[in-house]
Design a protein around this motif. Structure first.
Motif, PDB file in Angstrom:
ATOM      1  N   ARG A 142      41.211   3.986  10.645  1.00 24.73           N
ATOM      2  CA  ARG A 142      41.407   3.035   9.561  1.00 24.73           C
ATOM      3  C   ARG A 142      41.793   4.191   8.373  1.00 24.73           C
ATOM      4  NH1 ARG A 142      36.211  -0.305   7.958  1.00 24.73           N
ATOM      5  NH2 ARG A 142      35.446   1.875   7.805  1.00 24.73           N
ATOM      6  N   TYR A 143      42.798   3.747   7.464  1.00 22.74           N
ATOM      7  CA  TYR A 143      43.275   4.852   6.506  1.00 22.74           C
ATOM      8  C   TYR A 143      42.411   4.649   5.412  1.00 22.74           C
ATOM      9  CZ  TYR A 143      47.701   5.052   9.128  1.00 22.74           C
ATOM     10  OH  TYR A 143      48.687   5.229   9.869  1.00 22.74           O
ATOM     11  N   PRO A 144      42.272   6.164   4.787  1.00 29.24           N
ATOM     12  CA  PRO A 144      41.116   6.166   3.535  1.00 29.24           C
ATOM     13  C   PRO A 144      41.634   5.041   2.642  1.00 29.24           C
ATOM     14  CG  PRO A 144      41.954   8.214   4.317  1.00 29.24           C
ATOM     15  CD  PRO A 144      42.849   7.192   5.051  1.00 29.24           C
ATOM     16  N   GLY A 145      40.594   4.402   1.892  1.00 31.85           N
ATOM     17  CA  GLY A 145      40.914   3.361   0.997  1.00 31.85           C
ATOM     18  C   GLY A 145      41.278   2.026   1.289  1.00 31.85           C
ATOM     19  N   ILE A 146      41.384   1.919   2.747  1.00 33.94           N
ATOM     20  CA  ILE A 146      42.127   0.672   3.310  1.00 33.94           C
ATOM     21  C   ILE A 146      40.881   0.109   4.183  1.00 33.94           C
ATOM     22  CG2 ILE A 146      43.808  -0.528   4.474  1.00 33.94           C
ATOM     23  CD1 ILE A 146      45.608   1.426   3.859  1.00 33.94           C
ATOM     24  N   ASP A 147      40.592  -1.248   3.787  1.00 30.50           N
ATOM     25  CA  ASP A 147      39.492  -1.852   4.440  1.00 30.50           C
ATOM     26  C   ASP A 147      39.884  -2.262   6.068  1.00 30.50           C
ATOM     27  OD1 ASP A 147      37.790  -1.929   2.270  1.00 30.50           O
ATOM     28  OD2 ASP A 147      38.403  -3.781   1.365  1.00 30.50           O
ATOM     29  N   THR A 148      41.064  -2.657   6.036  1.00 26.93           N
ATOM     30  CA  THR A 148      41.472  -3.170   7.519  1.00 26.93           C
ATOM     31  C   THR A 148      41.534  -2.058   8.643  1.00 26.93           C
ATOM     32  OG1 THR A 148      43.623  -3.349   6.998  1.00 26.93           O
ATOM     33  CG2 THR A 148      42.433  -5.222   6.554  1.00 26.93           C
ATOM     34  N   TRP A 149      41.320  -2.540   9.838  1.00 27.13           N
ATOM     35  CA  TRP A 149      41.506  -1.318  10.725  1.00 27.13           C
ATOM     36  C   TRP A 149      42.906  -1.372  11.173  1.00 27.13           C
ATOM     37  CZ3 TRP A 149      37.811   2.331  11.871  1.00 27.13           C
ATOM     38  CH2 TRP A 149      36.576   1.660  11.619  1.00 27.13           C
ATOM     39  N   ALA A 150      43.813  -0.223  11.456  1.00 31.42           N
ATOM     40  CA  ALA A 150      44.930   0.016  11.657  1.00 31.42           C
ATOM     41  C   ALA A 150      44.895   0.057  13.625  1.00 31.42           C
ATOM     42  CB  ALA A 150      45.509   1.233  11.302  1.00 31.42           C
ATOM     43  N   LEU A 163      47.720  10.576  18.899  1.00 27.79           N
ATOM     44  CA  LEU A 163      47.949  11.218  20.148  1.00 27.79           C
ATOM     45  C   LEU A 163      48.215  12.681  19.831  1.00 27.79           C
ATOM     46  CD1 LEU A 163      50.041   8.796  22.192  1.00 27.79           C
ATOM     47  CD2 LEU A 163      47.825   8.973  21.941  1.00 27.79           C
ATOM     48  N   ASN A 164      48.678  13.369  18.806  1.00 27.71           N
ATOM     49  CA  ASN A 164      49.093  14.722  18.712  1.00 27.71           C
ATOM     50  C   ASN A 164      48.276  15.261  17.404  1.00 27.71           C
ATOM     51  OD1 ASN A 164      50.514  13.975  16.213  1.00 27.71           O
ATOM     52  ND2 ASN A 164      51.737  15.662  16.472  1.00 27.71           N
ATOM     53  N   GLY A 165      47.079  14.540  16.925  1.00 31.52           N
ATOM     54  CA  GLY A 165      46.432  15.128  16.053  1.00 31.52           C
ATOM     55  C   GLY A 165      46.660  15.173  14.603  1.00 31.52           C
ATOM     56  N   LEU A 166      47.917  14.533  14.456  1.00 28.93           N
ATOM     57  CA  LEU A 166      48.364  14.228  12.779  1.00 28.93           C
ATOM     58  C   LEU A 166      47.057  13.376  12.245  1.00 28.93           C
ATOM     59  CD1 LEU A 166      52.231  13.747  13.006  1.00 28.93           C
ATOM     60  CD2 LEU A 166      51.036  15.521  11.827  1.00 28.93           C
ATOM     61  N   LEU A 167      46.711  12.565  12.903  1.00 29.54           N
ATOM     62  CA  LEU A 167      45.686  11.776  12.239  1.00 29.54           C
ATOM     63  C   LEU A 167      44.456  11.761  13.471  1.00 29.54           C
ATOM     64  CD1 LEU A 167      47.624   8.272  11.425  1.00 29.54           C
ATOM     65  CD2 LEU A 167      47.039  10.236   9.793  1.00 29.54           C
ATOM     66  N   LYS A 168      43.259  11.804  12.978  1.00 33.97           N
ATOM     67  CA  LYS A 168      42.029  11.896  13.581  1.00 33.97           C
ATOM     68  C   LYS A 168      41.491  10.563  13.490  1.00 33.97           C
ATOM     69  CE  LYS A 168      42.605  16.638  13.317  1.00 33.97           C
ATOM     70  NZ  LYS A 168      42.972  17.314  14.280  1.00 33.97           N
ATOM     71  N   PRO A 169      40.858  10.418  14.844  1.00 33.64           N
ATOM     72  CA  PRO A 169      40.203   8.928  14.830  1.00 33.64           C
ATOM     73  C   PRO A 169      39.025   8.504  14.101  1.00 33.64           C
ATOM     74  CG  PRO A 169      40.387  10.314  16.921  1.00 33.64           C
ATOM     75  CD  PRO A 169      40.559  10.904  15.946  1.00 33.64           C
ATOM     76  N   THR A 170      38.802   7.605  13.482  1.00 34.27           N
ATOM     77  CA  THR A 170      37.742   7.045  12.634  1.00 34.27           C
ATOM     78  C   THR A 170      36.556   6.982  13.543  1.00 34.27           C
ATOM     79  OG1 THR A 170      39.371   6.043  10.996  1.00 34.27           O
ATOM     80  CG2 THR A 170      37.153   5.385  11.049  1.00 34.27           C
ATOM     81  N   LYS A 171      36.761   6.300  14.585  1.00 34.77           N
ATOM     82  CA  LYS A 171      35.952   5.838  15.684  1.00 34.77           C
ATOM     83  C   LYS A 171      36.380   6.436  17.032  1.00 34.77           C
ATOM     84  CE  LYS A 171      34.041   2.174  14.748  1.00 34.77           C
ATOM     85  NZ  LYS A 171      33.310   0.751  15.074  1.00 34.77           N
ATOM     86  N   GLY A 172      35.797   6.758  17.880  1.00 38.15           N
ATOM     87  CA  GLY A 172      36.456   6.903  19.328  1.00 38.15           C
ATOM     88  C   GLY A 172      36.859   8.431  19.666  1.00 38.15           C
ATOM     89  N   VAL A 173      37.417   8.807  20.733  1.00 40.92           N
ATOM     90  CA  VAL A 173      38.112   9.949  20.845  1.00 40.92           C
ATOM     91  C   VAL A 173      39.421   9.791  21.548  1.00 40.92           C
ATOM     92  CG1 VAL A 173      37.473  11.852  22.396  1.00 40.92           C
ATOM     93  CG2 VAL A 173      35.482  10.597  21.653  1.00 40.92           C
ATOM     94  N   VAL A 174      40.055  11.031  21.061  1.00 45.63           N
ATOM     95  CA  VAL A 174      41.274  11.185  21.993  1.00 45.63           C
ATOM     96  C   VAL A 174      41.392  12.760  22.306  1.00 45.63           C
ATOM     97  CG1 VAL A 174      43.955  11.756  21.209  1.00 45.63           C
ATOM     98  CG2 VAL A 174      42.773   9.816  19.936  1.00 45.63           C
ATOM     99  N   LEU A 175      41.696  12.855  23.599  1.00 46.70           N
ATOM    100  CA  LEU A 175      41.712  13.700  24.205  1.00 46.70           C
ATOM    101  C   LEU A 175      43.119  14.402  24.925  1.00 46.70           C
ATOM    102  CD1 LEU A 175      38.717  13.183  26.555  1.00 46.70           C
ATOM    103  CD2 LEU A 175      38.664  14.368  24.656  1.00 46.70           C
ATOM    104  N   VAL A 176      43.525  15.731  24.510  1.00 43.71           N
ATOM    105  CA  VAL A 176      44.647  16.202  25.092  1.00 43.71           C
ATOM    106  C   VAL A 176      44.476  17.462  26.019  1.00 43.71           C
ATOM    107  CG1 VAL A 176      46.912  17.321  24.207  1.00 43.71           C
ATOM    108  CG2 VAL A 176      45.976  15.356  22.734  1.00 43.71           C
TER     109      VAL A 176
END
Length: 276
Positions: A13-21, A52-65
């Protein structure tokens, strides 16, 4: 095949936005795969790509590279493994000439100047920009600027290449060059993820396709199966390629066509003519 990227119950979820992307995305990408991630604008496909490349970090959950958690691993370690080519070249280009733009990444990796020059020559030759080394990037047409952004990421030789809307602004020759380039890089061992709503390009290059809609993974499988699941695509506001539409129309008249590309359609028609 070994898994090179994995998302586990990824929510964003982007900061300041209620809906999940993104909503609970589970996805694995194997080493050496070539996949397309499709969906309408705003559906979450580019947000997924940037996770997928770390430009964004998960709000919840995990991304593994390669087993590295993008939340806790330094960004430069992820970027060395996953190269991201932005949809808009102006978001990526900042050097004063083509050579310096492509050389920037390898120099930041601490490579020798000789190795940097070799990588620049290699990357520019792959995308067809030899001879443009001294040009200002913003003097290039839009299609060549897109190719330059691909070269600047290729020069760092990441294991995974993420291409965000690579065919935008490309003419027929540029699309053909990109299709050939993507296939060649994949044959040479690069893992490639294409983020696009260009269904013709998907049909031409990607063996596997993932459909993202409303932040969720809706379909994931062989491209032929996904692009022929027309009812689901329609709900996600995705039109299959014209060749798929033609094949489906021919089915209504008793012909069992299942083409993805023009060449496949021609081959099926030739078989029909020989064996009516």
């Amino acid at each position: 095949m070994s898994i090179i990227i994995e998302t586990k119950d990824l929510w964003f979820r982007y900061p300041g936005i209620d809906t999940w992307a993104l909503k609970g995305i589970n996805l694995t990408i194997n080493t050496g795969e070539l996949i397309a991630i499709i969906g309408q604008n705003g559906g979450g496909k580019s947000t997924l790509a940037k996770n997928l490349n770390g430009l964004l970090k998960p709000t919840k959950g995990v991304v593994l590279v390669e087993g590295l958690d993008t939340k806790t691993t330094p960004s430069h370690e992820i970027v060395k493994r996953v190269g991201y080519v932005f949809q808009n070249p102006s978001h990526q280009i900042f050097e004063s000439n083509v050579f310096q733009e492509v050389a920037y990444g390898p120099r930041n990796l601490g490579l020798s100047e000789e190795e940097v020059k070799d990588r620049v020559r290699w990357a520019l030759s792959l995308v067809g920009l030899e001879g443009y080394e001294d040009h200002n990037p913003y003097d290039l047409d839009y299609g060549k600027m897109k190719l330059l952004t691909v070269a600047s990421v290729l020069s760092m030789k990441p294991k995974v290449l993420v291409l965000d809307e690579p065919t935008t602004g490309q003419d027929h020759a540029g699309r053909h060059l990109l299709a050939s380039l993507v296939k060649k890089l994949n044959r040479e061992g690069f893992t490639i993820a294409i983020i696009t709503h260009d269904m013709r390009f998907v049909a031409e290059v990607a063996p596997r396709t993932v459909l993202i809609a409303d932040g969720q993974k809706i379909l994931d499988g062989p491209t032929r199966e996904v692009l022929y699941t027309v009812d689901v695509l329609k709900k996600a506001a995705i039109k299959p390629p014209q060749i798929v539409q033609l094949s489906l129309a021919l089915r209504e008249h008793g012909f069992s066509f299942s083409s993805l590309t023009l060449q496949e359609m021609l081959d099926e028609m030739r078989k029909l003519i020989k064996n009516p």
